[in-house]
Scaffold this motif. Sequence first.
Motif, short mmCIF file in Angstrom:
data_model
loop_
_atom_site.label_atom_id
_atom_site.label_comp_id
_atom_site.label_asym_id
_atom_site.label_seq_id
_atom_site.Cartn_x
_atom_site.Cartn_y
_atom_site.Cartn_z
N GLU A 26 29.23 21.91 25.45
CA GLU A 26 30.04 21.00 24.64
C GLU A 26 29.32 19.69 24.34
OE1 GLU A 26 32.93 19.78 22.31
OE2 GLU A 26 32.95 21.74 23.31
N ASP A 27 28.63 19.10 25.34
CA ASP A 27 27.99 17.80 25.12
C ASP A 27 26.89 17.89 24.07
OD1 ASP A 27 29.62 16.57 26.92
OD2 ASP A 27 28.19 16.63 28.59
N VAL A 28 26.01 18.88 24.21
CA VAL A 28 24.92 19.03 23.24
C VAL A 28 25.47 19.38 21.86
CG1 VAL A 28 22.88 20.39 22.64
CG2 VAL A 28 23.25 19.66 25.01
N TYR A 29 26.49 20.24 21.82
CA TYR A 29 27.08 20.59 20.54
C TYR A 29 27.65 19.35 19.84
CZ TYR A 29 30.00 22.64 16.96
OH TYR A 29 30.57 22.94 15.75
N SER A 30 28.36 18.52 20.59
CA SER A 30 28.96 17.32 20.00
C SER A 30 27.90 16.37 19.46
CB SER A 30 29.83 16.59 21.04
OG SER A 30 30.89 17.42 21.45
N SER A 31 26.75 16.28 20.17
CA SER A 31 25.70 15.36 19.75
C SER A 31 24.96 15.85 18.52
CB SER A 31 24.69 15.16 20.89
OG SER A 31 25.31 14.50 21.97
N TRP A 32 24.74 17.18 18.43
CA TRP A 32 23.84 17.68 17.39
C TRP A 32 24.51 18.43 16.26
CZ3 TRP A 32 19.52 15.37 17.50
CH2 TRP A 32 18.94 14.99 18.72
N PHE A 33 25.57 19.19 16.56
CA PHE A 33 26.08 20.13 15.56
C PHE A 33 27.46 19.79 15.02
CE2 PHE A 33 23.23 22.51 18.42
CZ PHE A 33 22.26 22.85 17.50
N GLN A 60 15.58 20.88 13.80
CA GLN A 60 14.44 21.71 13.40
C GLN A 60 13.51 21.99 14.56
OE1 GLN A 60 13.03 19.21 10.17
NE2 GLN A 60 13.25 20.91 8.74
N THR A 61 13.26 20.97 15.34
CA THR A 61 12.25 21.08 16.40
C THR A 61 12.77 21.83 17.63
OG1 THR A 61 11.38 18.95 15.68
CG2 THR A 61 10.63 19.75 17.81
N HIS A 62 14.06 21.64 17.97
CA HIS A 62 14.54 22.13 19.26
C HIS A 62 15.57 23.26 19.19
CE1 HIS A 62 12.97 18.09 20.17
NE2 HIS A 62 12.66 18.59 21.34
N TYR A 63 16.25 23.44 18.06
CA TYR A 63 17.34 24.41 18.04
C TYR A 63 17.23 25.40 16.89
CZ TYR A 63 19.44 21.28 21.45
OH TYR A 63 19.68 20.52 22.59
N ALA A 64 16.06 25.53 16.31
CA ALA A 64 15.89 26.43 15.16
C ALA A 64 16.26 27.87 15.51
CB ALA A 64 14.44 26.36 14.67
N GLU A 65 15.73 28.37 16.60
CA GLU A 65 15.94 29.77 16.96
C GLU A 65 17.40 30.05 17.26
OE1 GLU A 65 14.13 33.12 20.04
OE2 GLU A 65 13.46 31.03 20.13
N ARG A 66 18.06 29.09 17.94
CA ARG A 66 19.46 29.32 18.30
C ARG A 66 20.36 29.35 17.08
NH1 ARG A 66 20.33 25.71 23.83
NH2 ARG A 66 18.52 26.53 24.93
N PRO A 115 14.18 22.27 -0.35
CA PRO A 115 14.79 22.37 0.98
C PRO A 115 13.75 22.58 2.05
CG PRO A 115 15.10 24.41 -0.28
CD PRO A 115 14.49 23.42 -1.21
N THR A 116 13.97 21.98 3.19
CA THR A 116 13.07 22.15 4.31
C THR A 116 13.45 23.42 5.07
OG1 THR A 116 12.82 19.79 4.52
CG2 THR A 116 12.18 21.11 6.42
N GLU A 117 12.52 24.31 5.21
CA GLU A 117 12.80 25.60 5.81
C GLU A 117 12.90 25.47 7.32
OE1 GLU A 117 10.35 29.66 6.00
OE2 GLU A 117 10.82 29.00 3.98
N LEU A 118 13.94 26.06 7.89
CA LEU A 118 14.16 26.02 9.34
C LEU A 118 13.94 27.42 9.88
CD1 LEU A 118 15.19 24.61 11.90
CD2 LEU A 118 17.51 25.15 11.17
N ARG A 119 12.87 27.61 10.61
CA ARG A 119 12.55 28.93 11.16
C ARG A 119 12.59 28.88 12.67
NH1 ARG A 119 10.45 32.26 7.28
NH2 ARG A 119 9.64 31.28 5.38
N ALA A 120 12.48 30.02 13.27
CA ALA A 120 12.54 30.09 14.73
C ALA A 120 11.38 29.37 15.38
CB ALA A 120 12.54 31.56 15.18
N VAL A 121 10.26 29.22 14.65
CA VAL A 121 9.09 28.55 15.23
C VAL A 121 8.85 27.22 14.52
CG1 VAL A 121 7.98 30.65 16.00
CG2 VAL A 121 7.62 29.87 13.66
N ALA A 122 9.93 26.59 14.04
CA ALA A 122 9.79 25.35 13.26
C ALA A 122 9.14 24.25 14.07
CB ALA A 122 11.15 24.88 12.77
#
Length: 480
Positions: A26-33, A60-66, A115-122
């Motif tokens: 919940e905490d991370v979701y509230s901060s980022w998403f 982009q840097t930390h949650y692309a894959e998720r 658009p900036t592409e967001l990939r799993a290895v961004a």
Amino acid sequence: MTSNAAATEQDRWTRVKGRLRSTVGEDVYSSWFARMDLEAVSDESVHLSVPTRFLKSWIQTHYAERVLTCWQAELPAVHRIDLTVRSPMRCAAPVKDAKATLDERRNDNGNHRGPTELRAVATVPVSASHEALGGSPLDPRLTFASFVMGRSNTLAHAAARQVAEGRRGDSVMFNPLYIHAGVGLGKTHLLQAVTWAGNSGPERKVLYLTAEKFMYGFVAALKTQTALAFKEALRGIDVLVIDDLQFLQGKSTQAEFCHTLNALIDAGRQVVIAADRPPSDLESLDDRVRSRLAGGLVVEMGSLGEELRLEILKSRVAAARVHHASFDVPLPVLEYLARAITHNGRDLEGAINRLLAHSKLNAQPVTLEMAEREVRDLVRPQEPKRVKIEDIQRVVARQYNVSRSDLLSSRRTANVVRPRQVAMYLAKTLTLRSLPEIGRRFGGRDHTTVLHAVRKIEALVSKDLTLSDEVELLKRQLQD
């Protein structure tokens, strides 16, 4: 897109957000998403938006894959996430055709880069990280190549170069590096040079912030409920560079700076700080912060000697001639400027700019007479020595045969009260410290006590010749 189709995509988006929430907490979701919106779904792409470049960069840097995995659970055909920054004045767009959405964004932003592409290895380039995390603007002229060295700044330059040339994973020799000097002596030049050098390669994330920008970023994060994200981003920096620390204000901001400083140092990350005074003189900062700052390498950049001033002038003329090939300043003029302008490096640069403007606008060569006329307001009397309250206490204690601890104590005997009052009077007349600051430095006394002491000594020196001579003697000792 029909209303039923739009409703279906919104239902999918709701389920994707639910998966994200359960995956990251919940905490991370509230901060980022919590402030991420669905813009459109098109073929193999999903178009999402966030309100700031800071959030975009971190996701982009930390949650692309998720993010991609959660969407593929709903739509296996999705192979790409396009993440963009929406205009702060625009409400979240309804789900619609992706091409139309992107066309609108081109119209809204004027200069669309796609658009900036967001990939799993961004990954995000380091220089882009500086911008996305709200770094303060950098002057492209302030590099190590343009820095002029002299006796007064050699150690600070060497320490800054070592920091800039470090690599990720190297042991940190001194942390933090704390550089202090008066106005216009090169602190900001060195700090920006460290940042430019660090951002020239992909290895380390280097972030340059003024204290004002740090305060603004922290307050803005609190208002937008992204404080956790702000803290995580700062603590993910490899080299944090803070300029003008003396302007850091506010208890909550100072507390956050202290936590960030401790977290970075404990994690082996490099911190570089500049201020106009040493850590011990930053009275507005908490004792713990001052102690941590003093625990690194503290370097003072001294005043510019005449020889160094001449070299700076020559370098500024050379830089000007890149764009104005006919511009020339005779050596006798440069030598006059080096002798006459002693205050700081910015005055030297201002003098060259005036000569350049006069020469170009009036189509006249630079002469000694013209230079004397154009820079006369920059020729200032020699700046007096900067006096510290600790020096005043030490000199007064020695003069009156008491200890410095006596001056700071609560003792009220006559042989202590008068020296204490004299020391407070000198602190008020020889430094720029405020009455509350002086009171704190004299055992935590109230500012009214300092004001009483100042008025008492002012009245006595006008009548008591012996005391007047003693005070003048103390002033000469402190200013010599």
